[in-house]
Design a protein around this motif. Sequence first.
Motif, PDB file in Angstrom:
ATOM      1  N   THR A   1     -31.982 -27.084  -5.621  1.00 13.12           N
ATOM      2  CA  THR A   1     -33.388 -26.696  -5.635  1.00 13.12           C
ATOM      3  C   THR A   1     -33.663 -25.749  -6.784  1.00 13.12           C
ATOM      4  O   THR A   1     -32.790 -25.034  -7.251  1.00 13.12           O
ATOM      5  N   THR A   2     -34.907 -25.785  -7.212  1.00 14.06           N
ATOM      6  CA  THR A   2     -35.373 -24.824  -8.185  1.00 14.06           C
ATOM      7  C   THR A   2     -36.231 -23.817  -7.442  1.00 14.06           C
ATOM      8  O   THR A   2     -36.450 -23.929  -6.251  1.00 14.06           O
ATOM      9  N   ALA A   3     -36.723 -22.831  -8.130  1.00 16.52           N
ATOM     10  CA  ALA A   3     -37.502 -21.764  -7.489  1.00 16.52           C
ATOM     11  C   ALA A   3     -38.611 -22.343  -6.626  1.00 16.52           C
ATOM     12  O   ALA A   3     -39.293 -23.277  -7.015  1.00 16.52           O
ATOM     13  N   GLY A   4     -38.765 -21.805  -5.447  1.00 15.60           N
ATOM     14  CA  GLY A   4     -39.824 -22.216  -4.547  1.00 15.60           C
ATOM     15  C   GLY A   4     -39.514 -23.391  -3.651  1.00 15.60           C
ATOM     16  O   GLY A   4     -40.332 -23.780  -2.838  1.00 15.60           O
ATOM     17  N   ALA A   5     -38.341 -23.990  -3.780  1.00 16.15           N
ATOM     18  CA  ALA A   5     -38.033 -25.189  -3.006  1.00 16.15           C
ATOM     19  C   ALA A   5     -37.052 -24.929  -1.872  1.00 16.15           C
ATOM     20  O   ALA A   5     -36.596 -25.859  -1.239  1.00 16.15           O
ATOM     21  N   CYS A   6     -36.734 -23.714  -1.598  1.00 15.11           N
ATOM     22  CA  CYS A   6     -35.791 -23.397  -0.527  1.00 15.11           C
ATOM     23  C   CYS A   6     -36.468 -23.585   0.825  1.00 15.11           C
ATOM     24  O   CYS A   6     -37.681 -23.620   0.936  1.00 15.11           O
ATOM     25  N   GLY A   7     -35.666 -23.706   1.854  1.00 12.17           N
ATOM     26  CA  GLY A   7     -36.201 -23.751   3.203  1.00 12.17           C
ATOM     27  C   GLY A   7     -36.652 -25.113   3.673  1.00 12.17           C
ATOM     28  O   GLY A   7     -37.454 -25.218   4.588  1.00 12.17           O
ATOM     29  N   VAL A   8     -36.148 -26.189   3.077  1.00 10.99           N
ATOM     30  CA  VAL A   8     -36.495 -27.542   3.515  1.00 10.99           C
ATOM     31  C   VAL A   8     -35.295 -28.130   4.245  1.00 10.99           C
ATOM     32  O   VAL A   8     -34.167 -28.015   3.794  1.00 10.99           O
ATOM     33  N   ALA A   9     -35.568 -28.762   5.392  1.00  4.68           N
ATOM     34  CA  ALA A   9     -34.526 -29.444   6.158  1.00  4.68           C
ATOM     35  C   ALA A   9     -35.045 -30.823   6.540  1.00  4.68           C
ATOM     36  O   ALA A   9     -36.243 -31.024   6.709  1.00  4.68           O
ATOM     37  N   VAL A  10     -34.112 -31.766   6.675  1.00  4.67           N
ATOM     38  CA  VAL A  10     -34.474 -33.138   7.014  1.00  4.67           C
ATOM     39  C   VAL A  10     -33.562 -33.638   8.131  1.00  4.67           C
ATOM     40  O   VAL A  10     -32.347 -33.451   8.083  1.00  4.67           O
ATOM     41  N   ALA A  11     -34.165 -34.283   9.126  1.00  8.59           N
ATOM     42  CA  ALA A  11     -33.414 -34.977  10.171  1.00  8.59           C
ATOM     43  C   ALA A  11     -33.871 -36.433  10.177  1.00  8.59           C
ATOM     44  O   ALA A  11     -35.062 -36.721  10.049  1.00  8.59           O
TER      45      ALA A  11
ATOM     46  N   GLU B   1     -37.884 -36.347  10.327  1.00  6.44           N
ATOM     47  CA  GLU B   1     -38.552 -35.052  10.479  1.00  6.44           C
ATOM     48  C   GLU B   1     -38.271 -34.248   9.224  1.00  6.44           C
ATOM     49  O   GLU B   1     -37.103 -34.040   8.871  1.00  6.44           O
ATOM     50  N   LEU B   2     -39.309 -33.845   8.542  1.00  5.16           N
ATOM     51  CA  LEU B   2     -39.209 -33.037   7.324  1.00  5.16           C
ATOM     52  C   LEU B   2     -39.772 -31.676   7.673  1.00  5.16           C
ATOM     53  O   LEU B   2     -40.943 -31.550   8.021  1.00  5.16           O
ATOM     54  N   LEU B   3     -38.927 -30.670   7.615  1.00  3.21           N
ATOM     55  CA  LEU B   3     -39.312 -29.327   8.040  1.00  3.21           C
ATOM     56  C   LEU B   3     -39.232 -28.359   6.880  1.00  3.21           C
ATOM     57  O   LEU B   3     -38.303 -28.409   6.077  1.00  3.21           O
ATOM     58  N   SER B   4     -40.194 -27.450   6.829  1.00  9.08           N
ATOM     59  CA  SER B   4     -40.212 -26.399   5.816  1.00  9.08           C
ATOM     60  C   SER B   4     -40.300 -25.050   6.511  1.00  9.08           C
ATOM     61  O   SER B   4     -41.130 -24.865   7.415  1.00  9.08           O
ATOM     62  N   ALA B   5     -39.469 -24.119   6.077  1.00  8.96           N
ATOM     63  CA  ALA B   5     -39.549 -22.761   6.605  1.00  8.96           C
ATOM     64  C   ALA B   5     -40.790 -22.088   6.048  1.00  8.96           C
ATOM     65  O   ALA B   5     -41.133 -22.265   4.870  1.00  8.96           O
ATOM     66  N   VAL B   6     -41.452 -21.335   6.887  1.00  8.32           N
ATOM     67  CA  VAL B   6     -42.655 -20.609   6.476  1.00  8.32           C
ATOM     68  C   VAL B   6     -42.428 -19.137   6.722  1.00  8.32           C
ATOM     69  O   VAL B   6     -41.997 -18.739   7.799  1.00  8.32           O
ATOM     70  N   GLN B   7     -42.694 -18.348   5.712  1.00  5.03           N
ATOM     71  CA  GLN B   7     -42.502 -16.907   5.837  1.00  5.03           C
ATOM     72  C   GLN B   7     -43.782 -16.266   6.346  1.00  5.03           C
ATOM     73  O   GLN B   7     -44.883 -16.671   6.001  1.00  5.03           O
ATOM     74  N   GLY B   8     -43.645 -15.329   7.176  1.00  6.50           N
ATOM     75  CA  GLY B   8     -44.820 -14.640   7.690  1.00  6.50           C
ATOM     76  C   GLY B   8     -44.495 -13.912   8.975  1.00  6.50           C
ATOM     77  O   GLY B   8     -43.369 -13.902   9.441  1.00  6.50           O
ATOM     78  N   GLY B   9     -45.465 -13.349   9.566  1.00  6.75           N
ATOM     79  CA  GLY B   9     -45.177 -12.629  10.779  1.00  6.75           C
ATOM     80  C   GLY B   9     -46.296 -12.479  11.643  1.00  6.75           C
ATOM     81  O   GLY B   9     -47.089 -12.498  12.276  1.00  6.75           O
TER      82      GLY B   9
END
Length: 81
Positions: free
Chosen positions: A40-50, A73-81
Amino acid sequence: MTDNDATLVLNGSAQRHIEMTVLQLVRRETGPSHGPDSTTTAGACGVAVAVNGEVIPRSAWARTELVPGDRVELLSAVQGG
């Protein structure tokens, strides 16, 4: 099965299946921020696939072909709170 009947399910929605790998699907859905070897390049972290309930390791994305009937299932981590 005709081309029109060839579907896969992506995040619960049926889509016409076209020949592609998991990596190509990730690029299509998230943008071209994943390199040819699934790095991955910058900004592409946090993706998972099943696929069909099995998590596909990032190292296998480029060689994992999707076939008609696959449930993805394509999942992306989202930062926040």
